[in-house]
Structure formats: structure tokens, C-alpha cells
Scaffold this active site. Structure first.
Site, PDB file in Angstrom:
ATOM      1  N   GLU A 166       0.855  -1.194   0.000  1.00 47.78           N
ATOM      2  CA  GLU A 166       0.000   0.000   0.000  1.00 47.78           C
ATOM      3  C   GLU A 166       0.888   1.241   0.000  1.00 47.78           C
ATOM      4  O   GLU A 166       1.878   1.290   0.709  1.00 47.78           O
ATOM      5  CB  GLU A 166      -0.844  -0.052   1.285  1.00 47.78           C
ATOM      6  CG  GLU A 166      -1.750   1.100   1.486  1.00 47.78           C
ATOM      7  CD  GLU A 166      -2.699   1.280   0.331  1.00 47.78           C
ATOM      8  OE1 GLU A 166      -3.449   0.347   0.030  1.00 47.78           O
ATOM      9  OE2 GLU A 166      -2.674   2.363  -0.298  1.00 47.78           O
ATOM     10  N   GLU A 170      -0.773   9.415   4.787  1.00 51.71           N
ATOM     11  CA  GLU A 170      -1.719   9.960   5.765  1.00 51.71           C
ATOM     12  C   GLU A 170      -2.111  11.355   5.294  1.00 51.71           C
ATOM     13  O   GLU A 170      -1.303  12.086   4.728  1.00 51.71           O
ATOM     14  CB  GLU A 170      -1.073  10.020   7.150  1.00 51.71           C
ATOM     15  CG  GLU A 170      -0.887   8.639   7.730  1.00 51.71           C
ATOM     16  CD  GLU A 170      -0.287   8.647   9.128  1.00 51.71           C
ATOM     17  OE1 GLU A 170      -0.363   9.679   9.810  1.00 51.71           O
ATOM     18  OE2 GLU A 170       0.248   7.604   9.518  1.00 51.71           O
ATOM     19  N   GLY A 271      13.598  21.195   5.820  1.00 50.01           N
ATOM     20  CA  GLY A 271      12.963  21.549   7.087  1.00 50.01           C
ATOM     21  C   GLY A 271      13.462  20.641   8.193  1.00 50.01           C
ATOM     22  O   GLY A 271      14.580  20.115   8.128  1.00 50.01           O
ATOM     23  N   GLY A 275       9.282  12.216   9.713  1.00 46.97           N
ATOM     24  CA  GLY A 275       8.919  11.417  10.878  1.00 46.97           C
ATOM     25  C   GLY A 275       7.735  10.560  10.502  1.00 46.97           C
ATOM     26  O   GLY A 275       7.546  10.221   9.331  1.00 46.97           O
ATOM     27  N   CYS A 278       6.100   5.577   9.284  1.00 47.92           N
ATOM     28  CA  CYS A 278       6.557   4.797   8.126  1.00 47.92           C
ATOM     29  C   CYS A 278       8.009   5.043   7.745  1.00 47.92           C
ATOM     30  O   CYS A 278       8.839   4.152   7.876  1.00 47.92           O
ATOM     31  CB  CYS A 278       5.650   5.079   6.938  1.00 47.92           C
ATOM     32  SG  CYS A 278       3.921   4.751   7.302  1.00 47.92           S
ATOM     33  N   LYS A 281      10.894   4.146  10.413  1.00 46.45           N
ATOM     34  CA  LYS A 281      11.026   2.721  10.763  1.00 46.45           C
ATOM     35  C   LYS A 281      11.320   1.878   9.517  1.00 46.45           C
ATOM     36  O   LYS A 281      12.008   0.862   9.604  1.00 46.45           O
ATOM     37  CB  LYS A 281       9.807   2.210  11.527  1.00 46.45           C
ATOM     38  CG  LYS A 281       8.500   2.146  10.780  1.00 46.45           C
ATOM     39  CD  LYS A 281       7.987   0.743  10.578  1.00 46.45           C
ATOM     40  CE  LYS A 281       6.614   0.799   9.920  1.00 46.45           C
ATOM     41  NZ  LYS A 281       6.351  -0.250   8.975  1.00 46.45           N
ATOM     42  N   LYS A 340       3.330  15.723  10.310  1.00 41.54           N
ATOM     43  CA  LYS A 340       3.058  16.497   9.105  1.00 41.54           C
ATOM     44  C   LYS A 340       1.644  17.060   9.239  1.00 41.54           C
ATOM     45  O   LYS A 340       0.888  16.618  10.120  1.00 41.54           O
ATOM     46  CB  LYS A 340       3.205  15.648   7.840  1.00 41.54           C
ATOM     47  CG  LYS A 340       2.161  14.567   7.668  1.00 41.54           C
ATOM     48  CD  LYS A 340       2.334  13.925   6.305  1.00 41.54           C
ATOM     49  CE  LYS A 340       1.206  12.965   5.999  1.00 41.54           C
ATOM     50  NZ  LYS A 340       1.334  12.344   4.689  1.00 41.54           N
ATOM     51  N   ARG A 347       3.615  10.009  15.938  1.00 40.72           N
ATOM     52  CA  ARG A 347       4.645   8.976  16.010  1.00 40.72           C
ATOM     53  C   ARG A 347       5.944   9.493  15.389  1.00 40.72           C
ATOM     54  O   ARG A 347       5.935  10.035  14.280  1.00 40.72           O
ATOM     55  CB  ARG A 347       4.200   7.715  15.260  1.00 40.72           C
ATOM     56  CG  ARG A 347       3.165   6.895  16.021  1.00 40.72           C
ATOM     57  CD  ARG A 347       2.706   5.712  15.216  1.00 40.72           C
ATOM     58  NE  ARG A 347       1.975   6.122  14.025  1.00 40.72           N
ATOM     59  CZ  ARG A 347       1.622   5.299  13.033  1.00 40.72           C
ATOM     60  NH1 ARG A 347       1.946   4.018  13.098  1.00 40.72           N
ATOM     61  NH2 ARG A 347       0.962   5.762  11.989  1.00 40.72           N
TER      62      ARG A 347
HETATM   63  C1  UGA Z   1       4.758   7.687   3.567  1.00 39.22           C
HETATM   64  C2  UGA Z   1       4.816   7.571   2.033  1.00 39.22           C
HETATM   65  O1  UGA Z   1       4.826   8.879   1.462  1.00 39.22           O
HETATM   66  C3  UGA Z   1       3.609   6.784   1.517  1.00 39.22           C
HETATM   67  O2  UGA Z   1       3.709   6.617   0.104  1.00 39.22           O
HETATM   68  C4  UGA Z   1       3.595   5.416   2.195  1.00 39.22           C
HETATM   69  O3  UGA Z   1       2.489   4.643   1.781  1.00 39.22           O
HETATM   70  C5  UGA Z   1       3.515   5.618   3.701  1.00 39.22           C
HETATM   71  O4  UGA Z   1       4.661   6.385   4.141  1.00 39.22           O
HETATM   72  C6  UGA Z   1       3.537   4.259   4.334  1.00 39.22           C
HETATM   73  O5  UGA Z   1       4.565   3.581   4.248  1.00 39.22           O
HETATM   74  O6  UGA Z   1       2.499   3.817   4.821  1.00 39.22           O
HETATM   75  P1  UGA Z   1       3.382   9.247   5.258  1.00 39.22           P
HETATM   76  O7  UGA Z   1       4.133   8.586   6.356  1.00 39.22           O
HETATM   77  O8  UGA Z   1       1.913   9.460   5.375  1.00 39.22           O
HETATM   78  O9  UGA Z   1       3.590   8.446   3.875  1.00 39.22           O
HETATM   79  O10 UGA Z   1       4.042  10.684   5.088  1.00 39.22           O
HETATM   80  P2  UGA Z   1       4.778  11.505   3.953  1.00 39.22           P
HETATM   81  O11 UGA Z   1       3.832  12.382   3.261  1.00 39.22           O
HETATM   82  O12 UGA Z   1       5.638  10.619   3.123  1.00 39.22           O
HETATM   83  O13 UGA Z   1       5.736  12.423   4.861  1.00 39.22           O
HETATM   84  C7  UGA Z   1       6.726  11.801   5.674  1.00 39.22           C
HETATM   85  C8  UGA Z   1       7.538  12.832   6.409  1.00 39.22           C
HETATM   86  O14 UGA Z   1       8.399  13.514   5.499  1.00 39.22           O
HETATM   87  C9  UGA Z   1       6.730  13.935   7.115  1.00 39.22           C
HETATM   88  O15 UGA Z   1       7.279  14.112   8.406  1.00 39.22           O
HETATM   89  C10 UGA Z   1       6.946  15.152   6.258  1.00 39.22           C
HETATM   90  O16 UGA Z   1       6.893  16.359   6.986  1.00 39.22           O
HETATM   91  C11 UGA Z   1       8.365  14.908   5.743  1.00 39.22           C
HETATM   92  N1  UGA Z   1       8.664  15.613   4.476  1.00 39.22           N
HETATM   93  C12 UGA Z   1       7.976  15.324   3.346  1.00 39.22           C
HETATM   94  C13 UGA Z   1       9.682  16.560   4.449  1.00 39.22           C
HETATM   95  O17 UGA Z   1      10.338  16.838   5.470  1.00 39.22           O
HETATM   96  N2  UGA Z   1       9.972  17.180   3.266  1.00 39.22           N
HETATM   97  C14 UGA Z   1       9.295  16.918   2.133  1.00 39.22           C
HETATM   98  O18 UGA Z   1       9.614  17.514   1.078  1.00 39.22           O
HETATM   99  C15 UGA Z   1       8.268  15.960   2.165  1.00 39.22           C
END
Ligand code: UGA
Length: 464
Positions: A166, A170, A271, A275, A278, A281, A340, A347
Site C-alpha cells: 500500500e 496519511e 525543514g 517522521g 513509516c 522505521k 506532518k 509517532r
Molecule cells: C509515507 C509515504 O509517502 C507513503 O507513500 C507510504 O504509503 C507511507 O509512508 C507508508 O509507508 O504507509 P506518510 O508517512 O503518510 O507516507 O508521510 P509523507 O507524506 O511521506 O511524509 C513523511 C515525512 O516527510 C513527514 O514528516 C513530512 O513532513 C516529511 N517531508 C515530506 C519533508 O520533510 N519534506 C518533504 O519535502 C516531504
């Protein structure tokens, strides 16, 4: 297989679907499958979760999901249970979406829940059906679980097996599930692949790429995607360390890089780093898994990715000291504690970690997050959680934006000018217009921008 599938392969009857695990992944998948027209039962071993889901109450914040949940509880297409016996006798397709958290004190993923769910399912299935794993797992798991099912299933039933990772984010979980950018299925039998094609017929009709492959590739696609995203974020954050030292503008650097379509602008926002449940870990579990395979050097760069990411948090704490002086007794307003925006998930949240460290350094920390206060206060009850951004900045020596909720990105100096004690701001997500804030008399620092401290600034502003 032929006997059991006939009842829906004629396209008059849809397969019945069960989803095991009702966290972000499972609850979203269950509600979206109901939205696609299937009859669905969501299973969890946590009776409280099942009770609240059955009442239409979602135990976490996810836009659009509460509406879907309520809608399909009332259409009757979606219900919840704790009984493996019930789903084993009822469903044609069982999706496993339970968690694989990091093991305590180790990098490896904790497979207890996936293993237990698969075993219970295999033992309780009483009709021919298909098991589809969706959890993020170390490579080799699908093959191992397929064998576990074969060894533990009832002799007179036939169970197909597939792995279907998947990719939902989020905050966009419903959209990502209903309109995925790709479908990846690790599968060995044509009949089982056909079942997945039936389940995902709507997305396939919408030209969503459907990638049918072996178990190992399907497992690796998922961890490779998250490792790549984490690396991309740490890549730009490593350049932040350079621009913070020599000068330069990290946002312009990212924009200019992003125009190269081979690189792309997304996930290049510098930034306080990544975190959540996903990315952190998953990069650790991947390192643990390749070590088990004797390939520790292969993913060694991911430990640098992790370290760069964690150093961003140190940088915010140092900047706070540079701007506000010794932290003991300083009043600090924290805007955002979720990992985010558009989520209540704290988490492995960089924001909450920074808030807790400032508190440990003796600061008086006021926290406001539009959705995250409740979860954060369970983890760090001693921070002061308040009900609005304006309340949090009252009398503050320093304001730190740590999660880029739009209500924070939209803030203007005039909103805060009269409330703070000193006009000190750290934009740890690079979303504010620095020139505007400086012009309004604020000392503002942003990650990826050189900061020259102005020691007299805080006290001067306090007097003005
Ligand atoms: C992430 C992946 O993007 C999904 O495709 C995947 O399905 C999911 O993990 C999972 O394994 O279940 P998610 O954890 O919801 O999704 O969050 P992201 O949107 O990927 O953001 C992750 C972190 O990266 C956040 O803390 C966000 O602030 C940070 N981030 C994101 C940055 O610091 N800079 C960016 O340019 C983008």
C-alpha cells in the site's frame, strides 16, 4: 480454486472482502472497498477499536474517512468484528493490514502482528479464498507466510496468496486508495491475480498501472519507495547544512533542482525532516533486513539519511538557544507537533521531539497543534497544550513553526506582534516569507538559511 470463484467470476456477485487490522491502512482500505461497492468486514483484536468503528467513530484524524465510514455503516456494506471465525466463513478475499512497527531497541520490524494475523486467518478459513498481504514487510516475508498458510490451513480449503503493498499517505489516504498511482501485486497463481484484478477493476479501468510480479519484488517496491523518499528529503536537508554555513537560499536551490524533471520538486522541502509511522522505521527495517542477508554495506547510506534527518532536530534546538539565549525559563511557543499537517499522528514526530527537548533544557513550552494536542499530551503530558496559535504565543520569547499546517503558513507578523514578549521566530518548515517578517521587525531564522544571531535583538524588541 474453480469451485469457489465461480460465484463471483460470473460478475453477478462481487467477492466479499475482509480487512484485518483497522489502523490507518486497514480502516481506510475497508471503507474504500465498501465505497467501491463491495461488502466488507473489518477485523481487529482490539474490542474498543471495533466498538468505536462500529459506531462510526474513527480513532484518528484522516480527512474524508469519517464520512465514508458513516456512509457505509449505514448502507450496510461495512461492518466490524473481532471474530476470525466469522470472516473465515464469510469472506472471499482477506486483506492483511496490521502494523509492523520498529522493534523496541532494534532496527528490525516487529512481525508479531502480521504473523499472528496470518496464522489465525489460515486456521479459521473454511471456504476457498485468497489472502492478500498489504503491510510493509521485510523482503522474504510473503514467501514465508504463504508457506505458513499452507501448513496451517484446513485440508479441504484452497487458499490463494498474494502481496499487494500500500502506498497511501496519511492526510490523503482515501484519495490514494481510491485513485492509486499504481497497483503492485506479488503473486504466483493466475487465478489469484484474477481475483485482485476483480477487486481493483475500477482503478484498472481508469488506466492505473497494474504491476504483476513476484513476491520479493512486490515487497521491495514498497520499502524502496519509502527509502527513496527519505533519501530525497535528507538530500536537500544535507544541502541545508551547507547553505546554513556559507549562505544561499535552500528554497531556490530546491526549486531550481526541481525543474529538472529527472529530479522533480516534490519531497525536496527542506525543514526539520521526516517522521511518522513509516519512513523512519522503514529505512531502519531495511538496514536490519539487508544485514540479515549479509548485505549490510548495500544500504549503509540509509544510516546517513537517518542521521542527517535527526541532526535537523539538533539544529532547531541550537537555533533556539542562539536566538533566545539560555533556554532555562524562556517561554517558547511551538506551532505544530504532528509529523506532518492534516494528521493527528505524532509517532516519531520531529516537531514533538524538538518540543520535548526544549522542555528538558528548562524552557516553558506552550504547544498548539490543530489536531495533534491530544496524542502529543499522552506522550509528553508536561508540556502546556493550548487551544490556539495566538494563545500559544502569548508572552513568548520565541515562536517555532514545526509543522506546516496552513493556519501557520498563513500567519502574518501583525497577528502576533502585540502578543509576544520578543519578536523571535524559527520557521523550521520553510513556509514563511522571511522578508515580510524581517520588515515587520522580527528576527527570523529558517532551516537552510544562514543565521547571524543578533544578541541585542531580543531585549531591544522586548523594550520596543
Ligand atoms: C509515507 C509515504 O509517502 C507513503 O507513500 C507510504 O504509503 C507511507 O509512508 C507508508 O509507508 O504507509 P506518510 O508517512 O503518510 O507516507 O508521510 P509523507 O507524506 O511521506 O511524509 C513523511 C515525512 O516527510 C513527514 O514528516 C513530512 O513532513 C516529511 N517531508 C515530506 C519533508 O520533510 N519534506 C518533504 O519535502 C516531504
Amino acid at each position: 480454486m474453480a469451485r469457489s470463484w465461480r460465484h463471483f467470476q460470473g460478475e453477478t456477485v462481487s467477492p466479499r472482502i475482509s480487512v484485518i487490522g483497522t489502523g490507518y491502512l486497514g480502516a481506510t482500505h475497508a471503507a474504500c472497498m465498501a465505497e467501491l461497492g463491495f461488502e466488507v468486514i473489518g477485523l481487529d483484536i482490539d474490542q474498543n477499536k471495533i466498538n468505536s468503528l462500529s459506531r462510526g467513530e474513527l480513532p484518528f484524524h484522516e480527512p474524508e474517512l469519517p464520512e465514508l465510514l458513516l456512509k457505509h455503516i449505514s448502507t450496510g456494506r461495512l461492518r466490524f468484528t473481532t471474530s476470525y471465525k466469522e470472516i473465515g466463513a464469510w469472506a472471499d478475499v482477506h486483506f492483511i493490514g496490521v502494523g509492523t512497527p520498529q522493534k523496541s531497541g532494534e532496527y528490525a520490524a516487529d512481525m508479531t502482528y502480521v504473523d499472528a494475523a496470518t496464522l489465525s486467518l489460515a486456521q479459521h478459513i473454511t471456504k476457498d479464498s485468497v489472502i492478500v498481504g498489504k503491510s510493509t514487510v521485510p523482503v522474504g516475508t510473503a514467501r514465508r507466510l504463504r508457506n505458513l498458510v499452507a501448513e496451517n490451513k484446513q485440508a479441504d480449503v484452497s487458499i490463494g496468496f498474494a502481496w499487494n503493498p500500500e502506498f497511501l499517505r496519511e492526510g490523503f489516504a482515501v484519495k490514494d486508495t481510491l485513485q492509486p498511482d499504481r497497483l503492485v501485486v506479488g503473486v504466483e497463481e493466475t487465478a489469484t491475480e484474477q481475483v485482485l484484478r476483480t477487486v481493483y477493476a475500477a482503478a484498472i479501468a481508469d488506466n492505473t498501472p497494474f504491476i504483476s510480479t513476484d513476491f520479493e519484488t512486490s515487497e521491495l517496491v514498497k520499502v524502496a519507495a519509502n527509502a527513496f523518499l527519505a533519501t530525497k528529503i535528507s538530500f536537500i536537508n544535507a544541502f541545508s547544512e551547507i547553505t546554513e554555513s556559507v549562505g544561499g537560499d535552500i528554497r531556490t536551490l530546491a526549486d531550481a533542482l526541481g525543474h529538472d524533471l529527472r529530479i522533480g520538486r516534490r519531497f525536496l522541502n527542506a525543514g526539520v525532516g521526516f517522521g511518522g509511522g513509516c519512513l523512519p522505521k522503514d529505512i531502519r527495517a531495511l538496514q536490519a533486513r539487508v544485514s540479515e542477508l549479509g548485505l549490510e554495506r548495500t544500504m549503509r547510506f540509509l544510516s546517513e539519511v537517518d542521521e542527517i534527518n535527526l541532526r535537523r532536530r539538533d539544529r532547531v534546538v541550537h537555533l533556539a538557544e542562539e536566538m533566545a539565549g539560555p533556554l532555562g525559563g524562556k517561554k517558547i511557543a511551538i506551532l505544530g507537533v504532528t509529523f506532518k499537517p492534516n494528521s493527528d499522528d505524532v509517532r516519531d514526530s520531529p516537531a514533538l521531539d524538538v518540543a520535548a527537548r526544549l522542555f528538558s533544557a528548562g524552557a516553558d513550552v506552550n504547544v498548539y497543534d490543530p489536531k495533534g494536542n491530544a496524542n502529543a499530551s499522552k506522550r509528553f503530558p508536561r508540556l502546556n497544550y493550548v487551544g490556539s496559535a495566538l494563545e500559544s504565543v502569548s508572552d513568548a520569547d520565541l515562536v517555532i513553526l514545526l509543522t506546516e499546517w496552513s493556519e501557520f503558513s498563513d500567519l502574518l507578523p501583525i497577528d502576533l506582534d502585540h502578543l509576544v514578549k520578543a519578536k523571535n521566530f524559527i520557521d523550521a518548515r520553510n513556509v514563511l516569507d522571511l522578508a515580510t517578517w524581517r520588515a515587520a521587525g522580527w528576527q527570523i531564522a529558517a532551516l537552510g538559511h544562514k543565521f547571524e544571531s543578533e544578541p541585542a535583538f531580543a531585549s531591544e524588541m522586548a523594550l520596543s
